[in-house]
Design a protein around this motif. Structure first.
Motif, mmCIF file in Angstrom:
data_model
loop_
_atom_site.group_PDB
_atom_site.id
_atom_site.type_symbol
_atom_site.label_atom_id
_atom_site.label_comp_id
_atom_site.label_asym_id
_atom_site.label_seq_id
_atom_site.Cartn_x
_atom_site.Cartn_y
_atom_site.Cartn_z
ATOM 1 N N MET A 148 35.378 49.188 34.850
ATOM 2 C CA MET A 148 36.554 48.579 35.542
ATOM 3 C C MET A 148 37.078 49.834 36.143
ATOM 4 O O MET A 148 37.617 49.568 37.406
ATOM 5 C CB MET A 148 36.131 47.412 35.458
ATOM 6 C CG MET A 148 37.830 46.580 36.191
ATOM 7 S SD MET A 148 39.790 47.489 35.889
ATOM 8 C CE MET A 148 39.923 46.737 34.363
ATOM 9 N N LYS A 152 37.646 52.595 36.638
ATOM 10 C CA LYS A 152 36.629 53.618 38.275
ATOM 11 C C LYS A 152 37.057 52.939 39.032
ATOM 12 O O LYS A 152 37.147 53.172 40.321
ATOM 13 C CB LYS A 152 35.156 54.122 37.361
ATOM 14 C CG LYS A 152 34.626 55.410 38.529
ATOM 15 C CD LYS A 152 35.744 56.249 38.938
ATOM 16 C CE LYS A 152 35.177 57.370 39.216
ATOM 17 N NZ LYS A 152 35.677 58.389 39.700
ATOM 18 N N GLU A 153 36.088 52.247 39.193
ATOM 19 C CA GLU A 153 35.953 51.395 40.532
ATOM 20 C C GLU A 153 37.367 50.745 41.251
ATOM 21 O O GLU A 153 37.619 50.920 42.460
ATOM 22 C CB GLU A 153 35.621 49.802 40.079
ATOM 23 C CG GLU A 153 33.880 49.669 39.374
ATOM 24 C CD GLU A 153 33.186 47.809 39.201
ATOM 25 O OE1 GLU A 153 33.803 47.502 38.919
ATOM 26 O OE2 GLU A 153 32.362 48.553 39.238
ATOM 27 N N ASN A 154 38.178 50.193 40.318
ATOM 28 C CA ASN A 154 39.796 50.098 41.122
ATOM 29 C C ASN A 154 40.361 51.727 41.639
ATOM 30 O O ASN A 154 41.038 51.488 42.650
ATOM 31 C CB ASN A 154 40.564 49.656 39.598
ATOM 32 C CG ASN A 154 40.466 48.544 39.295
ATOM 33 O OD1 ASN A 154 39.616 47.493 40.539
ATOM 34 N ND2 ASN A 154 41.342 47.683 38.270
ATOM 35 N N LYS A 162 38.377 52.637 45.071
ATOM 36 C CA LYS A 162 39.796 51.515 46.132
ATOM 37 C C LYS A 162 40.475 52.192 46.237
ATOM 38 O O LYS A 162 41.003 52.370 47.420
ATOM 39 C CB LYS A 162 39.959 49.745 45.346
ATOM 40 C CG LYS A 162 40.431 48.566 46.387
ATOM 41 C CD LYS A 162 40.806 47.970 45.477
ATOM 42 C CE LYS A 162 42.480 48.124 44.827
ATOM 43 N NZ LYS A 162 42.633 46.954 44.188
#
Length: 448
Positions: free
Chosen positions: A414, A416-418, A421
């Motif tokens: 999570m 890493k995904e942020n 972005k």
């Protein structure tokens, strides 16, 4: 890029700490790419081993007879006296050229520079190497004007999330330990009243509410970041691959060769910047925590800090880690092998990690690092913050647990995904037509 057609000349005065020099140099490059004449002022003892120019940017040396004082209080006074004595002559010399000086962009900490600029008939622009949220904290909690109590568990401030004591800058609740620096950081509030314009090394999306608050009290504000070399973001300045004016010599080849031999996302990069100094107990806990995390690690330990490492640590760490005195941080963060940044949360390091998409383990030390850590963990959700014990020490088990949580567990995915972005938003801000790009153009049209 579209070139500015006037013959304006911008004088740039950074405060001589690496974390303050870097963003102001990068901003200077952005100005120069638009055809603006830029000269950076550096004291003689610092710039003697630096080039006299890079690209079209000139380096102007400020002469001095005595060595800079080591005492921080005396250094501030010495720097003020030195610049005050020499600035007029430098401006006069440069103004005899085809490009007379029109603007002084000065580090927001050197608040006396605005008066010098106006006395010389120049516009004075304050450059903040910190977040807008930190500026909001200093503005509302200025001991000369604030009525906000510090005896509760949380602090409520406009434009900010709820802040606990551990989220506040160290100068708020430990002001007696740093009297000179405390006075300096709160004096920055003068810039809101006197400066012709304010520049912040950030992009709007990071702190929208704090930016809106500053606009309400000072209309002329521009967010012009993140100010990191162009080849890591928009790639419009083809030769812009490094900051350029470094006070430290990095171990480039050693670091990159070692990283090249590691698997994707397998390395924890550990660095506490150019100023933070950990105690011997904390160094031992950190060293042991890194070893027991079972991850590869690249740890920057400045030469002045090496004596704090535990005995035999270097020999034990050879299989899992590499310890160097300094490294090319941007290259390291951009490397495929790096999966996590264990950081002190300095503003430059925070922006670099966000811009390059690297999740963080936040271990703030002092100054602006606690509020930066608050945003990393709770607002942007791009990292987790270690929990310190009652004596302020972060113990080895907590260090190892935090690293594993970011590197191996579901939360790490999570995070890493942020970060991906925010990496995208950082790039969009400096792309042609992005918010920071437009703000630089507007700054030039308004101030020149």
């Amino acid at each position: 890029m579209e070139k500015i057609t006037n013959k304006g000349h911008v004088l740039v005065l950074p405060f001589l700490v690496q974390g303050h020099i870097n963003p102001m140099v990068q901003f200077s490059k952005r100005l120069a790419s638009r055809g603006v004449k830029v000269t950076i002022l550096i004291i003689e003892s610092v710039c003697k081993n630096m080039p006299k120019e890079f690209g079209s940017i000139k380096i102007e040396s400020i002469p001095h007879d005595n060595s800079p004082p080591e005492n921080i209080d005396k250094y501030f006074a010495w720097f003020f006296t030195l610049v005050s004595k020499n600035l007029g002559a430098i401006v006069k010399k440069l103004s005899h050229s085809e490009y007379p000086v029109k603007v002084l962009v000065y580090d927001a900490l050197t608040t006396w520079a605005i008066d010098l600029a106006h006395q010389l008939g120049l516009k004075g622009v304050a450059f903040f190497t910190q977040s807008c949220s930190l500026s909001s904290i200093y503005y509302h909690m200025d001991p000369q004007t604030s009525e906000i109590p510090l005896d509760g568990s949380v602090v409520y401030l406009p434009s900010l999330p709820l802040l606990e004591k551990e989220d506040l800058p160290s100068f708020i609740y430990e002001s007696v330990l740093y009297p000179a620096i405390t006075e300096l950081v709160f004096r920055q509030n003068i810039n809101f009243k006197k400066a012709d314009s304010l520049l912040f090394n950030k992009f709007d999306m990071l702190e929208e509410e704090a930016v809106d608050w500053i606009i309400r009290i000072k209309c002329s504000i521009k967010t012009i970041g993140p100010t990191i070399p162009s080849m890591y973001l928009d790639k419009r300045l083809k030769e812009d691959r490094e900051y350029g004016l470094s006070l430290f010599k990095p171990n480039d080849e050693i670091c990159m060769n070692w990283l090249n031999s590691r698997e994707i996302g397998s390395v924890v990069y550990v660095s506490f910047g150019s100023l933070a100094s950990l105690g011997e107990q904390q160094m031992e806990e950190l060293a042991t925590g890194l070893m027991t995390s079972n991850c590869y690690f690249l740890w920057v330990v400045r030469a002045t800090e090496e004596n704090k490492l535990p005995e035999e640590f270097m020999s034990k760490a050879k299989e899992k880690g590499l310890v160097v005195n300094w490294c090319p941080q941007l290259d390291v963060l951009a490397h495929r092998a790096v999966g996590c940044f264990f950081t002190h949360c300095g503003w430059n390091s925070t922006l670099e990690a966000l811009s390059l998409g690297v999740p963080m383990v936040a271990m703030p030390h002092w100054s602006d690092q606690p509020p930066n850590a608050k945003f990393i963990s709770d607002v942007w959700q791009t990292g987790i913050r270690v929990k310190a014990g009652e004596n302020g020490i972060v113990y080895r088990d907590e260090i190892a647990r935090s690293i594993r949580e970011v590197m191996e567990e579901d939360k790490g995915v999570m995070l890493k995904e942020n970060t991906i972005k925010w990496k995208k938003l950082a790039k969009e801000a400096v792309d042609e037509g992005g918010s920071s790009d437009k703000n630089i153009e507007e700054f030039l049209s308004n101030i020149m």
